[in-house]
Design a protein around this motif. Structure first.
Motif, PDB file in Angstrom:
ATOM      1  N   ALA A  94       0.722  -1.246   0.054  1.00 38.67           N
ATOM      2  CA  ALA A  94       0.095  -0.099   0.004  1.00 38.67           C
ATOM      3  C   ALA A  94       0.813   1.244   0.096  1.00 38.67           C
ATOM      4  CB  ALA A  94      -0.946   0.012   1.153  1.00 38.67           C
ATOM      5  N   LEU A  95       1.683   1.184   0.742  1.00 46.55           N
ATOM      6  CA  LEU A  95       2.681   2.316   1.155  1.00 46.55           C
ATOM      7  C   LEU A  95       4.056   2.638   0.027  1.00 46.55           C
ATOM      8  CD1 LEU A  95       2.687   2.590   4.836  1.00 46.55           C
ATOM      9  CD2 LEU A  95       1.323   3.797   3.365  1.00 46.55           C
ATOM     10  N   THR A  96       4.523   1.413  -0.038  1.00 46.02           N
ATOM     11  CA  THR A  96       5.662   1.576  -1.058  1.00 46.02           C
ATOM     12  C   THR A  96       5.755   0.607  -2.169  1.00 46.02           C
ATOM     13  OG1 THR A  96       6.952  -0.144   0.607  1.00 46.02           O
ATOM     14  CG2 THR A  96       7.026   2.161   0.884  1.00 46.02           C
ATOM     15  N   GLY A  97       4.602  -0.159  -2.754  1.00 45.62           N
ATOM     16  CA  GLY A  97       4.626  -1.130  -3.517  1.00 45.62           C
ATOM     17  C   GLY A  97       5.260  -0.834  -4.766  1.00 45.62           C
ATOM     18  N   GLY A  98       4.796   0.500  -5.288  1.00 45.96           N
ATOM     19  CA  GLY A  98       5.136   1.006  -6.569  1.00 45.96           C
ATOM     20  C   GLY A  98       6.705   1.247  -6.669  1.00 45.96           C
ATOM     21  N   THR A  99       7.265   1.662  -5.580  1.00 44.57           N
ATOM     22  CA  THR A  99       8.887   1.842  -5.224  1.00 44.57           C
ATOM     23  C   THR A  99       9.407   0.820  -5.385  1.00 44.57           C
ATOM     24  OG1 THR A  99       8.190   3.996  -4.248  1.00 44.57           O
ATOM     25  CG2 THR A  99      10.332   3.274  -4.116  1.00 44.57           C
ATOM     26  N   ILE A 100       9.092  -0.295  -4.775  1.00 45.42           N
ATOM     27  CA  ILE A 100       9.770  -1.624  -4.677  1.00 45.42           C
ATOM     28  C   ILE A 100       9.823  -2.067  -5.956  1.00 45.42           C
ATOM     29  CG2 ILE A 100       9.565  -4.064  -4.026  1.00 45.42           C
ATOM     30  CD1 ILE A 100       8.256  -3.221  -1.198  1.00 45.42           C
ATOM     31  N   ALA A 101       8.612  -2.045  -7.098  1.00 39.24           N
ATOM     32  CA  ALA A 101       8.779  -2.506  -8.102  1.00 39.24           C
ATOM     33  C   ALA A 101       9.603  -1.774  -9.090  1.00 39.24           C
ATOM     34  CB  ALA A 101       7.318  -2.585  -8.530  1.00 39.24           C
ATOM     35  N   LEU A 158      -1.249  -2.864  -7.708  1.00 34.52           N
ATOM     36  CA  LEU A 158      -2.776  -3.320  -7.682  1.00 34.52           C
ATOM     37  C   LEU A 158      -2.734  -4.834  -7.185  1.00 34.52           C
ATOM     38  CD1 LEU A 158      -4.408  -1.302 -10.325  1.00 34.52           C
ATOM     39  CD2 LEU A 158      -4.664  -0.899  -7.839  1.00 34.52           C
ATOM     40  N   ARG A 159      -1.794  -5.855  -8.254  1.00 34.27           N
ATOM     41  CA  ARG A 159      -1.943  -7.056  -8.020  1.00 34.27           C
ATOM     42  C   ARG A 159      -1.461  -7.418  -6.569  1.00 34.27           C
ATOM     43  NH1 ARG A 159       0.130  -7.183 -13.224  1.00 34.27           N
ATOM     44  NH2 ARG A 159       2.074  -7.617 -12.470  1.00 34.27           N
ATOM     45  N   ALA A 160      -0.289  -6.626  -6.229  1.00 32.47           N
ATOM     46  CA  ALA A 160       0.008  -7.016  -4.743  1.00 32.47           C
ATOM     47  C   ALA A 160      -0.831  -6.708  -3.606  1.00 32.47           C
ATOM     48  CB  ALA A 160       1.321  -6.261  -4.602  1.00 32.47           C
ATOM     49  N   LEU A 161      -1.594  -5.430  -3.719  1.00 29.26           N
ATOM     50  CA  LEU A 161      -2.730  -5.230  -2.862  1.00 29.26           C
ATOM     51  C   LEU A 161      -3.696  -6.530  -2.851  1.00 29.26           C
ATOM     52  CD1 LEU A 161      -3.003  -1.481  -3.760  1.00 29.26           C
ATOM     53  CD2 LEU A 161      -2.393  -2.397  -1.654  1.00 29.26           C
ATOM     54  N   ALA A 162      -4.088  -7.029  -3.924  1.00 29.73           N
ATOM     55  CA  ALA A 162      -4.868  -7.961  -3.840  1.00 29.73           C
ATOM     56  C   ALA A 162      -4.726  -9.129  -3.280  1.00 29.73           C
ATOM     57  CB  ALA A 162      -5.159  -8.442  -5.334  1.00 29.73           C
ATOM     58  N   HIS A 163      -3.618  -9.351  -2.515  1.00 28.65           N
ATOM     59  CA  HIS A 163      -3.204 -10.433  -1.640  1.00 28.65           C
ATOM     60  C   HIS A 163      -3.456 -10.292  -0.173  1.00 28.65           C
ATOM     61  CE1 HIS A 163      -1.450 -12.882  -5.013  1.00 28.65           C
ATOM     62  NE2 HIS A 163      -0.788 -11.862  -5.159  1.00 28.65           N
ATOM     63  N   PHE A 164      -4.178  -9.123   0.052  1.00 29.34           N
ATOM     64  CA  PHE A 164      -4.515  -8.912   1.474  1.00 29.34           C
ATOM     65  C   PHE A 164      -5.948  -8.443   1.540  1.00 29.34           C
ATOM     66  CE2 PHE A 164      -0.055  -7.797   0.668  1.00 29.34           C
ATOM     67  CZ  PHE A 164       0.531  -8.482   1.769  1.00 29.34           C
ATOM     68  N   PRO A 165      -6.879  -9.549   1.255  1.00 25.85           N
ATOM     69  CA  PRO A 165      -8.283  -9.324   1.424  1.00 25.85           C
ATOM     70  C   PRO A 165      -8.966  -9.032   2.526  1.00 25.85           C
ATOM     71  CG  PRO A 165      -7.844 -11.568   0.931  1.00 25.85           C
ATOM     72  CD  PRO A 165      -6.586 -10.890   0.831  1.00 25.85           C
ATOM     73  N   ALA A 166      -8.323  -9.352   3.781  1.00 32.20           N
ATOM     74  CA  ALA A 166      -8.569  -9.235   5.133  1.00 32.20           C
ATOM     75  C   ALA A 166      -8.512  -7.710   5.649  1.00 32.20           C
ATOM     76  CB  ALA A 166      -7.984 -10.195   6.060  1.00 32.20           C
ATOM     77  N   ARG A 167      -7.648  -6.909   4.834  1.00 30.23           N
ATOM     78  CA  ARG A 167      -7.460  -5.719   5.318  1.00 30.23           C
ATOM     79  C   ARG A 167      -8.336  -4.709   4.389  1.00 30.23           C
ATOM     80  NH1 ARG A 167      -1.475  -4.032   6.261  1.00 30.23           N
ATOM     81  NH2 ARG A 167      -2.808  -1.953   7.107  1.00 30.23           N
ATOM     82  N   TRP A 168      -8.414  -4.912   2.946  1.00 31.50           N
ATOM     83  CA  TRP A 168      -9.284  -4.126   1.960  1.00 31.50           C
ATOM     84  C   TRP A 168      -9.786  -4.880   1.003  1.00 31.50           C
ATOM     85  CZ3 TRP A 168      -3.832  -2.314   3.481  1.00 31.50           C
ATOM     86  CH2 TRP A 168      -2.902  -3.302   2.926  1.00 31.50           C
ATOM     87  N   ASN A 169     -10.448  -3.991   0.120  1.00 26.41           N
ATOM     88  CA  ASN A 169     -11.010  -4.701  -1.161  1.00 26.41           C
ATOM     89  C   ASN A 169     -10.613  -3.713  -2.326  1.00 26.41           C
ATOM     90  OD1 ASN A 169     -12.386  -6.183  -2.972  1.00 26.41           O
ATOM     91  ND2 ASN A 169     -14.311  -4.934  -2.865  1.00 26.41           N
ATOM     92  N   ASP A 227     -12.517  -0.498   7.589  1.00 26.86           N
ATOM     93  CA  ASP A 227     -13.437   0.370   8.427  1.00 26.86           C
ATOM     94  C   ASP A 227     -14.347   1.284   7.622  1.00 26.86           C
ATOM     95  OD1 ASP A 227     -11.662   2.016   7.088  1.00 26.86           O
ATOM     96  OD2 ASP A 227     -10.667   2.800   8.814  1.00 26.86           O
ATOM     97  N   GLY A 228     -14.428   0.934   6.480  1.00 25.57           N
ATOM     98  CA  GLY A 228     -15.452   1.704   5.395  1.00 25.57           C
ATOM     99  C   GLY A 228     -14.726   2.860   4.735  1.00 25.57           C
ATOM    100  N   THR A 229     -13.613   3.358   4.901  1.00 25.23           N
ATOM    101  CA  THR A 229     -12.962   4.475   4.299  1.00 25.23           C
ATOM    102  C   THR A 229     -12.272   3.767   2.856  1.00 25.23           C
ATOM    103  OG1 THR A 229     -10.619   3.995   5.394  1.00 25.23           O
ATOM    104  CG2 THR A 229     -12.287   5.533   6.530  1.00 25.23           C
ATOM    105  N   THR A 230     -12.336   4.771   1.925  1.00 23.49           N
ATOM    106  CA  THR A 230     -11.779   4.541   0.954  1.00 23.49           C
ATOM    107  C   THR A 230     -10.676   5.460   0.320  1.00 23.49           C
ATOM    108  OG1 THR A 230     -13.381   5.581  -0.381  1.00 23.49           O
ATOM    109  CG2 THR A 230     -13.841   3.421  -0.141  1.00 23.49           C
ATOM    110  N   ASP A 231      -9.753   5.014  -0.564  1.00 20.21           N
ATOM    111  CA  ASP A 231      -8.576   5.899  -1.110  1.00 20.21           C
ATOM    112  C   ASP A 231      -8.435   5.515  -2.596  1.00 20.21           C
ATOM    113  OD1 ASP A 231      -7.080   3.808  -0.985  1.00 20.21           O
ATOM    114  OD2 ASP A 231      -5.913   4.609   0.748  1.00 20.21           O
ATOM    115  N   VAL A 232      -7.845   6.456  -3.315  1.00 22.35           N
ATOM    116  CA  VAL A 232      -7.556   6.049  -4.642  1.00 22.35           C
ATOM    117  C   VAL A 232      -6.117   5.723  -4.820  1.00 22.35           C
ATOM    118  CG1 VAL A 232      -7.224   7.165  -7.143  1.00 22.35           C
ATOM    119  CG2 VAL A 232      -9.371   7.765  -5.447  1.00 22.35           C
TER     120      VAL A 232
END
Length: 325
Positions: free
Chosen positions: A22-29, A142-153, A163-168
């Protein structure tokens, strides 16, 4: 974080699984695409499910090296060991925990490394941030984020947290850079205060008297010899030369005034000259021969050398070292 290829070795520090994406995925890639080595360090203990999700998410980012922060050590010490083991060139900190973030910063700065704190513009108003363009790596993120469904969708480019909040999810990741403090430049030692006229006169008189004393003692002792294995060694002459050199050089270094050194040399040389003359009773303190010739010539050469030596530059004084943090 220079994005300059395989020379970079970046240590990412995060609180828990999912933060790296979420915070640094693009930079890592992006770093991995440029050939840099990346290691992700987590502050929490991972379950088997967490470990599997992390492995899959990092694979989506073209990375695979990760582990947990060792337990049983003070955080900054543990992080310092991690920095040494990786040979890191920079730290990226996505941790929101103040203790972990501060420990990472302390360890990185102690190693002389820059720190990049994951920050948004809203989190750092008025501060200059480093923006990393990760548009080419956005799909990987986006593919990396999809591996944590317990934290977000994740839907399209939007992330809905539990918690109901969303971000872009945008194509830019921003960081607040803090560089290791530079050591203070060495300071020139303060020059000694110039002698007043009265003090200079007293110092000159003292130098003159000491020079006379050394001239008398040296003239008396310069003929002394030490016989060793049948060879007469000029021990008296040697000691006298060393004493004269130590006197004049010491005055030059400590007082730094050629006037005082010159008076000491004058007292010394005049005394040697006077004592080398034949006395009224025909006695001679400096008889003809090699030792006598050396005694009348070498002290003058020593004095000339000390007086002619260029003025010594002020010493560099290292900055005061305070206690460790």
């Amino acid at each position: 974080m220079v994005m300059s290829g395989s020379g970079e070795r970046i240590l990412f520090v995060h609180d828990r699984p999912g933060d790296e994406s979420a915070l640094t995925g693009g930079t890592i890639a992006r770093l991995r695409a440029d050939g840099a080595r990346v290691v992700v360090l987590y502050a929490t203990t991972l379950t088997e499910t967490d470990a599997a999700a992390v492995q899959a998410a990092l694979a989506a980012l073209s990375a695979r090296s990760w582990h947990e922060l060792p337990r049983g050590l003070e955080p900054s010490s543990a992080l310092h060991n991690e920095i040494d083991e990786l040979g890191a060139t920079a730290l990226v900190v996505g941790a929101v925990d103040d203790v972990l973030r501060d420990a990472a910063t302390v360890a990185a700065h102690a190693a002389g490394l820059p720190v990049f704190l994951a920050r948004t513009v809203r989190q750092s108003p008025g501060q200059r941030l480093v923006a990393i363009d990760v548009g080419a790596q956005l799909e990987q993120k986006l593919r990396a984020l999809a591996h944590f469904p317990a934290r977000w969708n994740v839907t399209d480019h939007r992330r809905a947290l539990v918690d109901g909040t969303t971000d872009v999810i945008t194509d830019t990741e921003t960081f607040l850079q803090t560089n290791a403090p530079h050591p203070a430049p060495p300071q020139l030692a303060s020059r000694p205060a110039r002698l007043t006229l009265a003090n200079r006169s007293l110092a000159g008189l003292g130098g003159l008297l000491v020079g006379i004393l050394f001239g008398v003692l040296g003239t008396i002792a310069h003929q002394a010899t030490l016989t060793l294995f049948g060879i007469a060694l000029p021990i008296g002459l040697t000691i006298a030369f060393v004493a004269i050199a130590a006197l004049l050089l010491g005055l030059r270094l400590v007082i730094g005034d050629r006037f005082v050194v010159g008076l000491a040399a004058t007292g010394l040389l005049v005394t040697i000259f006077v004592l080398s003359l034949r006395g009224s009773g025909g006695s001679v303190l400096v008889p003809a021969g090699l030792p006598g010739t050396l005694w009348t010539v070498v002290p003058a050469l020593i004095a000339a050398f000390v007086l002619a030596w260029p003025k010594l530059p002020p010493r560099l004084r290292a900055p005061h070292q305070g206690g460790g943090a």
